[in-house]
Design a protein around this motif. Sequence first.
Motif, PDB file in Angstrom:
ATOM      1  N   LYS A  18      51.066  18.994  89.687  1.00  0.00           N
ATOM      2  CA  LYS A  18      49.768  19.633  89.451  1.00  0.00           C
ATOM      3  C   LYS A  18      49.934  21.119  89.141  1.00  0.00           C
ATOM      4  O   LYS A  18      49.229  21.654  88.277  1.00  0.00           O
ATOM      5  N   PHE A  19      50.866  21.811  89.835  1.00  0.00           N
ATOM      6  CA  PHE A  19      51.005  23.246  89.536  1.00  0.00           C
ATOM      7  C   PHE A  19      52.036  23.518  88.438  1.00  0.00           C
ATOM      8  O   PHE A  19      52.238  24.647  88.046  1.00  0.00           O
ATOM      9  N   CYS A  20      52.662  22.438  87.926  1.00  0.00           N
ATOM     10  CA  CYS A  20      53.601  22.603  86.809  1.00  0.00           C
ATOM     11  C   CYS A  20      52.994  22.269  85.447  1.00  0.00           C
ATOM     12  O   CYS A  20      53.584  22.585  84.418  1.00  0.00           O
ATOM     13  N   LYS A  21      51.821  21.642  85.437  1.00  0.00           N
ATOM     14  CA  LYS A  21      51.339  21.044  84.188  1.00  0.00           C
ATOM     15  C   LYS A  21      51.045  22.055  83.085  1.00  0.00           C
ATOM     16  O   LYS A  21      51.066  21.707  81.905  1.00  0.00           O
ATOM     17  N   ASN A  22      50.787  23.303  83.447  1.00  0.00           N
ATOM     18  CA  ASN A  22      50.476  24.319  82.422  1.00  0.00           C
ATOM     19  C   ASN A  22      51.521  25.434  82.367  1.00  0.00           C
ATOM     20  O   ASN A  22      51.217  26.560  81.964  1.00  0.00           O
ATOM     21  N   THR A  23      52.749  25.107  82.749  1.00  0.00           N
ATOM     22  CA  THR A  23      53.809  26.121  82.766  1.00  0.00           C
ATOM     23  C   THR A  23      53.998  26.759  81.396  1.00  0.00           C
ATOM     24  O   THR A  23      54.115  27.973  81.262  1.00  0.00           O
ATOM     25  N   PHE A  24      54.033  25.915  80.361  1.00  0.00           N
ATOM     26  CA  PHE A  24      54.196  26.385  78.988  1.00  0.00           C
ATOM     27  C   PHE A  24      52.971  25.979  78.175  1.00  0.00           C
ATOM     28  O   PHE A  24      52.144  25.198  78.643  1.00  0.00           O
ATOM     29  N   SER A  25      52.864  26.511  76.974  1.00  0.00           N
ATOM     30  CA  SER A  25      51.708  26.187  76.131  1.00  0.00           C
ATOM     31  C   SER A  25      51.624  24.687  75.850  1.00  0.00           C
ATOM     32  O   SER A  25      50.535  24.137  75.662  1.00  0.00           O
ATOM     33  N   TRP A  26      52.780  24.025  75.850  1.00  0.00           N
ATOM     34  CA  TRP A  26      52.830  22.582  75.571  1.00  0.00           C
ATOM     35  C   TRP A  26      52.867  21.734  76.842  1.00  0.00           C
ATOM     36  O   TRP A  26      52.906  20.514  76.793  1.00  0.00           O
ATOM     37  N   GLY A  27      52.856  22.384  78.002  1.00  0.00           N
ATOM     38  CA  GLY A  27      52.901  21.640  79.267  1.00  0.00           C
ATOM     39  C   GLY A  27      54.163  21.952  80.043  1.00  0.00           C
ATOM     40  O   GLY A  27      54.483  23.118  80.265  1.00  0.00           O
ATOM     41  N   TYR A  29      58.247  19.907  81.473  1.00  0.00           N
ATOM     42  CA  TYR A  29      59.124  18.739  81.422  1.00  0.00           C
ATOM     43  C   TYR A  29      59.460  18.198  82.817  1.00  0.00           C
ATOM     44  O   TYR A  29      60.185  17.215  82.954  1.00  0.00           O
ATOM     45  N   ILE A  30      58.939  18.837  83.862  1.00  0.00           N
ATOM     46  CA  ILE A  30      59.335  18.473  85.221  1.00  0.00           C
ATOM     47  C   ILE A  30      59.047  16.996  85.521  1.00  0.00           C
ATOM     48  O   ILE A  30      59.844  16.318  86.172  1.00  0.00           O
ATOM     49  N   GLU A  31      57.933  16.480  85.026  1.00  0.00           N
ATOM     50  CA  GLU A  31      57.606  15.076  85.300  1.00  0.00           C
ATOM     51  C   GLU A  31      58.662  14.120  84.745  1.00  0.00           C
ATOM     52  O   GLU A  31      58.859  13.022  85.269  1.00  0.00           O
ATOM     53  N   HIS A  32      59.368  14.550  83.692  1.00  0.00           N
ATOM     54  CA  HIS A  32      60.366  13.680  83.069  1.00  0.00           C
ATOM     55  C   HIS A  32      61.720  13.737  83.773  1.00  0.00           C
ATOM     56  O   HIS A  32      62.539  12.829  83.608  1.00  0.00           O
ATOM     57  N   VAL A  33      61.970  14.803  84.513  1.00  0.00           N
ATOM     58  CA  VAL A  33      63.282  14.948  85.152  1.00  0.00           C
ATOM     59  C   VAL A  33      63.215  14.825  86.677  1.00  0.00           C
ATOM     60  O   VAL A  33      64.259  14.779  87.335  1.00  0.00           O
ATOM     61  N   TRP A  34      62.025  14.770  87.231  1.00  0.00           N
ATOM     62  CA  TRP A  34      61.873  14.739  88.691  1.00  0.00           C
ATOM     63  C   TRP A  34      62.731  13.648  89.336  1.00  0.00           C
ATOM     64  O   TRP A  34      63.486  13.906  90.276  1.00  0.00           O
ATOM     65  N   ASP A  35      62.633  12.433  88.836  1.00  0.00           N
ATOM     66  CA  ASP A  35      63.362  11.320  89.449  1.00  0.00           C
ATOM     67  C   ASP A  35      64.875  11.524  89.347  1.00  0.00           C
ATOM     68  O   ASP A  35      65.614  11.180  90.279  1.00  0.00           O
TER      69      ASP A  35
END
Length: 261
Positions: A18-27, A29-35
């Motif tokens: 939730k606090f990472c979703k707007n890190t960059f203008s495009w969103g 990548y944390i959700e893709h590497v978390w696992d």
Amino acid sequence: MNLKIRDAINSDKNIVLKFCKNTFSWGDYIEHVWDFWISEGHLFLAEKEYPVGICHALYSKDQIWIEGIRVDPSFRRQNIASKLITYAETIGKDKDLSFSYMLIDTENSISLSMANSLMYDIFQTWNFYSLAPKINSINNVTFEKSLNLQLYSHYVKSWRWFPIDRKTMNTLSEKNSIVKSCVAKKNSVAILCDSEHFDKTLIVTLFSHSDESVLDLLSFIQNLGTEKNYERIQILTQEKLPLFDTLEHKISFHLMKKSLD
């Protein structure tokens, strides 16, 4: 409330995203590497009443690679990122590692100032280019079995910079991952690696020593992208590359380095 740093667990994921979703203008990548990071270990989480920051560290050979530093915007300017990095460094020192590295956007003055305050210096500056897979003209390249280790210090694997030693060089050559073009006695070299975190993504570390030889390599890489059915080609290089079909400069980064001695 005091800040606590601990290893992240799977149940932290939704709060962090939730606090990472707007890190960059495009969103982000944390959700893709978390696992991946959870499985690798050393995904550190800063917590007050709930998670407010993260940082991942990879410990390998004689270095720490620090990545994914994120802080909840409501808790910034509280030295949380610095405390996460220092925590990661402490573990590295316990492992008797000598160096710590991280990558920072050349335009990110706040993060650069934070890194400087922690005694990190700019070690190298790298450029990120994208290249579209495409059938291109015939090129003249060779697969190399060795490299001059004094000329080529690091290569990129899944957006992590690793030193090139003799063992690594032998492993790369066995996989035909080292490619060279020679034009008018000037060489350019590329090291090719599949991304470990993103499907159909080729990551290329490119060492350019002449426009003519690097254009040959870019043509080869485009063809390889089509042949191997890659969807993305990501090129990391210290040089400014010449104009080439579909080649696009994205961003520049400082590779930051700190001695842990």
